[in-house]
Each structure stands twice: as structure tokens, then as C-alpha cells.
Write a protein that holds these residues in place. Structure first.
Motif, PDB file in Angstrom:
ATOM      1  N   PRO A  65      31.280  41.875  54.810  1.00 49.68           N
ATOM      2  CA  PRO A  65      32.507  42.479  54.274  1.00 49.68           C
ATOM      3  C   PRO A  65      33.083  41.705  53.102  1.00 49.68           C
ATOM      4  N   GLY A  66      32.969  40.371  53.120  1.00 54.98           N
ATOM      5  CA  GLY A  66      33.479  39.596  51.993  1.00 54.98           C
ATOM      6  C   GLY A  66      32.734  39.887  50.709  1.00 54.98           C
ATOM      7  N   ALA A  67      31.410  39.982  50.806  1.00 55.40           N
ATOM      8  CA  ALA A  67      30.608  40.254  49.618  1.00 55.40           C
ATOM      9  C   ALA A  67      30.869  41.655  49.087  1.00 55.40           C
ATOM     10  N   VAL A  68      30.988  42.614  50.005  1.00 57.84           N
ATOM     11  CA  VAL A  68      31.268  43.985  49.578  1.00 57.84           C
ATOM     12  C   VAL A  68      32.627  44.066  48.907  1.00 57.84           C
ATOM     13  N   ALA A  69      33.639  43.459  49.513  1.00 57.54           N
ATOM     14  CA  ALA A  69      34.986  43.494  48.926  1.00 57.54           C
ATOM     15  C   ALA A  69      35.000  42.833  47.555  1.00 57.54           C
ATOM     16  N   ALA A  70      34.301  41.722  47.406  1.00 56.43           N
ATOM     17  CA  ALA A  70      34.278  41.013  46.126  1.00 56.43           C
ATOM     18  C   ALA A  70      33.653  41.868  45.032  1.00 56.43           C
ATOM     19  N   ARG A  71      32.623  42.630  45.379  1.00 50.19           N
ATOM     20  CA  ARG A  71      31.988  43.491  44.378  1.00 50.19           C
ATOM     21  C   ARG A  71      32.939  44.535  43.837  1.00 50.19           C
ATOM     22  N   HIS A  72      33.915  44.928  44.650  1.00 49.31           N
ATOM     23  CA  HIS A  72      34.828  46.003  44.238  1.00 49.31           C
ATOM     24  C   HIS A  72      36.213  45.490  43.846  1.00 49.31           C
ATOM     25  N   ALA A  73      36.361  44.192  43.721  1.00 50.03           N
ATOM     26  CA  ALA A  73      37.652  43.629  43.319  1.00 50.03           C
ATOM     27  C   ALA A  73      38.077  44.194  41.970  1.00 50.03           C
ATOM     28  N   GLY A  74      39.298  44.710  41.907  1.00 45.02           N
ATOM     29  CA  GLY A  74      39.820  45.264  40.666  1.00 45.02           C
ATOM     30  C   GLY A  74      39.385  46.677  40.364  1.00 45.02           C
ATOM     31  N   ALA A  75      38.535  47.255  41.183  1.00 42.25           N
ATOM     32  CA  ALA A  75      38.078  48.627  40.931  1.00 42.25           C
ATOM     33  C   ALA A  75      39.222  49.610  41.122  1.00 42.25           C
ATOM     34  N   GLN A  76      39.305  50.592  40.249  1.00 41.49           N
ATOM     35  CA  GLN A  76      40.351  51.614  40.327  1.00 41.49           C
ATOM     36  C   GLN A  76      39.747  52.945  40.761  1.00 41.49           C
ATOM     37  N   PRO A  77      40.224  53.495  41.866  1.00 40.55           N
ATOM     38  CA  PRO A  77      39.669  54.769  42.343  1.00 40.55           C
ATOM     39  C   PRO A  77      40.013  55.916  41.407  1.00 40.55           C
ATOM     40  N   THR A  78      39.145  56.904  41.387  1.00 40.55           N
ATOM     41  CA  THR A  78      39.371  58.103  40.584  1.00 40.55           C
ATOM     42  C   THR A  78      39.466  59.364  41.434  1.00 40.55           C
ATOM     43  N   ARG A  79      39.143  59.257  42.724  1.00 39.14           N
ATOM     44  CA  ARG A  79      39.202  60.428  43.601  1.00 39.14           C
ATOM     45  C   ARG A  79      39.856  60.034  44.919  1.00 39.14           C
ATOM     46  N   TRP A  80      40.447  61.030  45.566  1.00 37.74           N
ATOM     47  CA  TRP A  80      41.160  60.809  46.825  1.00 37.74           C
ATOM     48  C   TRP A  80      41.110  62.089  47.640  1.00 37.74           C
ATOM     49  N   GLY A  81      40.877  61.957  48.933  1.00 36.77           N
ATOM     50  CA  GLY A  81      40.929  63.145  49.775  1.00 36.77           C
ATOM     51  C   GLY A  81      39.964  63.078  50.933  1.00 36.77           C
ATOM     52  N   MET A  82      39.673  64.244  51.501  1.00 38.89           N
ATOM     53  CA  MET A  82      38.811  64.357  52.666  1.00 38.89           C
ATOM     54  C   MET A  82      37.410  64.852  52.328  1.00 38.89           C
ATOM     55  N   GLU A  83      37.171  65.222  51.090  1.00 39.48           N
ATOM     56  CA  GLU A  83      35.844  65.674  50.683  1.00 39.48           C
ATOM     57  C   GLU A  83      35.537  65.182  49.286  1.00 39.48           C
ATOM     58  N   MET A  84      34.411  64.527  49.149  1.00 39.32           N
ATOM     59  CA  MET A  84      33.914  64.046  47.856  1.00 39.32           C
ATOM     60  C   MET A  84      32.490  63.569  48.071  1.00 39.32           C
ATOM     61  N   ASP A  85      31.797  63.303  46.971  1.00 39.63           N
ATOM     62  CA  ASP A  85      30.457  62.748  47.066  1.00 39.63           C
ATOM     63  C   ASP A  85      30.508  61.476  47.897  1.00 39.63           C
ATOM     64  N   GLY A  86      29.555  61.355  48.822  1.00 39.60           N
ATOM     65  CA  GLY A  86      29.497  60.175  49.666  1.00 39.60           C
ATOM     66  C   GLY A  86      30.066  60.383  51.046  1.00 39.60           C
ATOM     67  N   ILE A  87      30.848  61.452  51.252  1.00 37.23           N
ATOM     68  CA  ILE A  87      31.359  61.786  52.582  1.00 37.23           C
ATOM     69  C   ILE A  87      30.510  62.917  53.142  1.00 37.23           C
ATOM     70  N   THR A  88      29.960  62.709  54.321  1.00 37.97           N
ATOM     71  CA  THR A  88      29.133  63.733  54.953  1.00 37.97           C
ATOM     72  C   THR A  88      30.018  64.679  55.750  1.00 37.97           C
ATOM     73  N   SER A  89      30.082  65.919  55.346  1.00 38.76           N
ATOM     74  CA  SER A  89      30.893  66.924  56.027  1.00 38.76           C
ATOM     75  C   SER A  89      30.064  68.025  56.671  1.00 38.76           C
ATOM     76  N   THR A  90      28.815  68.146  56.279  1.00 32.18           N
ATOM     77  CA  THR A  90      27.853  69.056  56.905  1.00 32.18           C
ATOM     78  C   THR A  90      26.496  68.366  56.870  1.00 32.18           C
ATOM     79  N   PHE A  91      25.499  68.964  57.517  1.00 32.30           N
ATOM     80  CA  PHE A  91      24.153  68.418  57.441  1.00 32.30           C
ATOM     81  C   PHE A  91      23.160  69.567  57.304  1.00 32.30           C
ATOM     82  N   ALA A  92      21.962  69.226  56.879  1.00 28.00           N
ATOM     83  CA  ALA A  92      20.906  70.226  56.705  1.00 28.00           C
ATOM     84  C   ALA A  92      20.327  70.549  58.077  1.00 28.00           C
ATOM     85  N   ALA A  93      20.704  71.674  58.624  1.00 29.91           N
ATOM     86  CA  ALA A  93      20.351  72.025  59.996  1.00 29.91           C
ATOM     87  C   ALA A  93      18.934  72.563  60.086  1.00 29.91           C
ATOM     88  N   THR A  94      18.350  72.353  61.246  1.00 29.34           N
ATOM     89  CA  THR A  94      17.106  73.021  61.612  1.00 29.34           C
ATOM     90  C   THR A  94      17.478  74.156  62.553  1.00 29.34           C
TER      91      THR A  94
END
Length: 291
Positions: A65-94
């Protein structure tokens, strides 16, 4: 390929009704049922190999967690909400597969368990993914161990303090979010470690408190080795919906759907609504899978 950015046509419960989502994790002043008061042993007869899974198998290798947090220090988000790239909300069903998920939010008024709901899943042999908050686990260690030992259930991470996952403190439903990359990483990681101890292996999935993220926080979850999960069906509107509304929401299920409801409100309409909805979906040809 995963559908990580669910279409608005299939998303149930957003918009004006979404404000009810947080109510499932506010203080419940009604009569409660203690989470460790009852248990069911029949579920241990389930053959874990017989439970189908969605294609959501691979997650990134965990970084500290320390290394991950350090990589994103100072980063400014551009998106906010419950759906965006990187959030899995459905899956490819069989075929007609769907995943049912339930949150236990933890904290004052939120450490109970809907035994009627859990007994329904057990009696009907319906696999489910249970997102447990660290406070709920700490309040119910014996019950959490029972759930972990039951192959019907996959346990997943619902954070430490049930905060929206942000790097700027952005709030959802008037609940302040985590305020920095380090706070976001800590909200994930302390419960990651708690669940790893409980399960004997790391959890694969994370859902933020209120299911809100910014895009930097989404990257942090992935880099910590868990997959951020949203939903495509808001089944119980934060455990505020009547049984009829829960049943109606679940009727919108389509192959690859991920439903969200709550398992810590025994006085809500969730169990009764699911009692009506889940057998009907199975009769309609749906197969329930773990994420």
C-alpha cells in the motif's frame, strides 16, 4: 472481455433513487437480530467444484500500500461515480449467468445479519459473493468464519470504515471519502489483510462504501491486487426497498448482471423480495455464479 462500464439501459437504481443506497449503512433503530445468534450447517455439504464462476478470474499481483500510494501522490482525479473504466459492473456470461452480491456495511447499527436471507441462499443452494466490512467481521468473528468455510459464499472486501474511495476527500451522500492516496490504500488494505487471515488467501474483489470511486482510487485498488466491483442491479436501494420493489428490481436481470443488496438489515424487505425473485429467476433459466 469484461463489460467494465455498464450501459445505462441496464443500470437499475441510479439517478434520483440512488440516494437511498447509503441508507442501508446508516443506523438502524429497529429491532435487530444478532449475527451470531443462529447458524446453519447444511451448507457445508456443498461441493465447491460444482459452483460455476464468472470469467472474472485474473486480478493483478498485489503491491504494497505504501508503494501504491506513493506512485499516485499528487494525482488529480478526473472522474467520479459508480461507473467508469476499471469498475466491473457486469461480466461476459456463458449463457444465462448472473452474480448476486450482498454487502455487510458494519459499524453502529450495521453489525447484524439477515439470517432469513442467508438461509434462503443456503436452502436454495444459490452461490453469492458477500462484501464484508472490517467492522462487521470484527463484531462477528465466529459468524464470519462460518461464512468463510461455506463454499456457497465467496467473501470480498467492503473496506474498513465504509468510505467512498477518493484521493481528495470527495463525499457521496454526505459521507466524506478517503482524503489522500494513502488513506484510500489503507481503506482497502487493512481489510485485505483481515480477510486474508480469515480466508487463508487474499480476497479478489473490493466494493467501496457507497460504491463511489474516483479514477485514481480505482487504479489504487487494482494495483493493490483487488478488482473494483460495482453493480448493474440496485436490488434493495440500500436496504430501504419493500419486498415488492426488490422482486421487481431483480426482474431486470440479464445475462452477466451483478446485483447488489444488503445482508445486515434483518428488518428490511430484502429477504422477502429475494425469496420471491431468486427461485423465479432460476426457473427462467438463470444460473447463479460467483464473481
Amino acid at each position: 472481455m469484461l463489460d467494465r462500464n455498464v450501459s445505462r439501459r441496464r443500470l437499475i437504481g441510479f439517478g434520483a433513487a440512488a440516494a437511498a443506497f447509503v441508507a442501508g449503512c446508516s443506523t438502524d433503530k429497529g429491532k435487530t437480530t444478532t449475527a451470531q445468534s443462529r447458524s446453519t450447517t447444511a451448507a457445508n455439504a456443498v461441493d465447491v467444484q460444482a459452483i460455476p464462476r464468472s470469467p472474472l478470474q485474473q486480478v493483478p499481483a498485489a503491491n504494497s500500500p505504501g508503494a501504491v500510494a506513493a506512485r499516485h501522490a499528487g494525482a488529480q482525479p478526473t472522474r467520479w461515480g459508480m461507473e467508469m473504466d476499471g469498475i466491473t459492473s457486469t461480466f461476459a456470461a456463458t449463457g444465462k449467468q448472473m452474480a448476486v452480491t450482498f454487502d455487510a456495511c458494519g459499524g453502529p447499527g450495521n453489525n447484524d445479519i439477515d439470517e432469513t436471507l442467508l438461509n434462503l441462499l443456503i436452502s436454495q443452494q444459490i452461490p453469492a459473493t458477500l462484501f464484508l466490512n472490517k467492522r462487521w467481521i470484527d463484531a462477528n468473528p465466529g459468524r464470519a468464519a462460518q461464512l468463510a468455510a461455506n463454499p456457497l459464499f465467496e467473501l470480498a472486501n467492503h473496506g474498513v470504515a465504509h468510505k467512498p474511495l477518493s484521493v481528495t476527500g470527495r463525499a457521496a451522500y454526505e459521507i466524506p471519502g478517503t482524503g489522500s492516496p494513502q488513506e484510500a490504500a489503507d481503506e482497502v488494505w487493512a481489510n485485505h489483510e483481515r480477510l486474508t487471515t480469515l480466508l487463508g488467501k487474499p480476497p479478489r474483489f473490493f466494493r467501496a462504501g457507497t460504491a463511489h470511486y474516483d479514477d485514481v482510487a480505482v487504479a489504487i485498488v487494482n494495483e493493490l491486487g483487488e478488482r473494483p466491483v460495482g453493480f448493474s442491479i440496485n436490488a434493495d436501494y440500500g436496504a430501504t426497498a419493500s419486498a415488492a420493489k426488490v422482486q421487481n428490481a431483480m426482474k431486470a436481470a440479464a445475462p452477466g448482471a451483478i446485483s447488489l443488496a444488503h445482508m445486515h438489515r434483518p428488518n428490511s424487505g430484502t429477504a422477502a423480495g429475494m425469496t420471491a425473485a431468486l427461485p423465479a429467476l432460476r426457473s427462467a433459466g438463470f444460473t447463479f455464479v460467483h464473481l
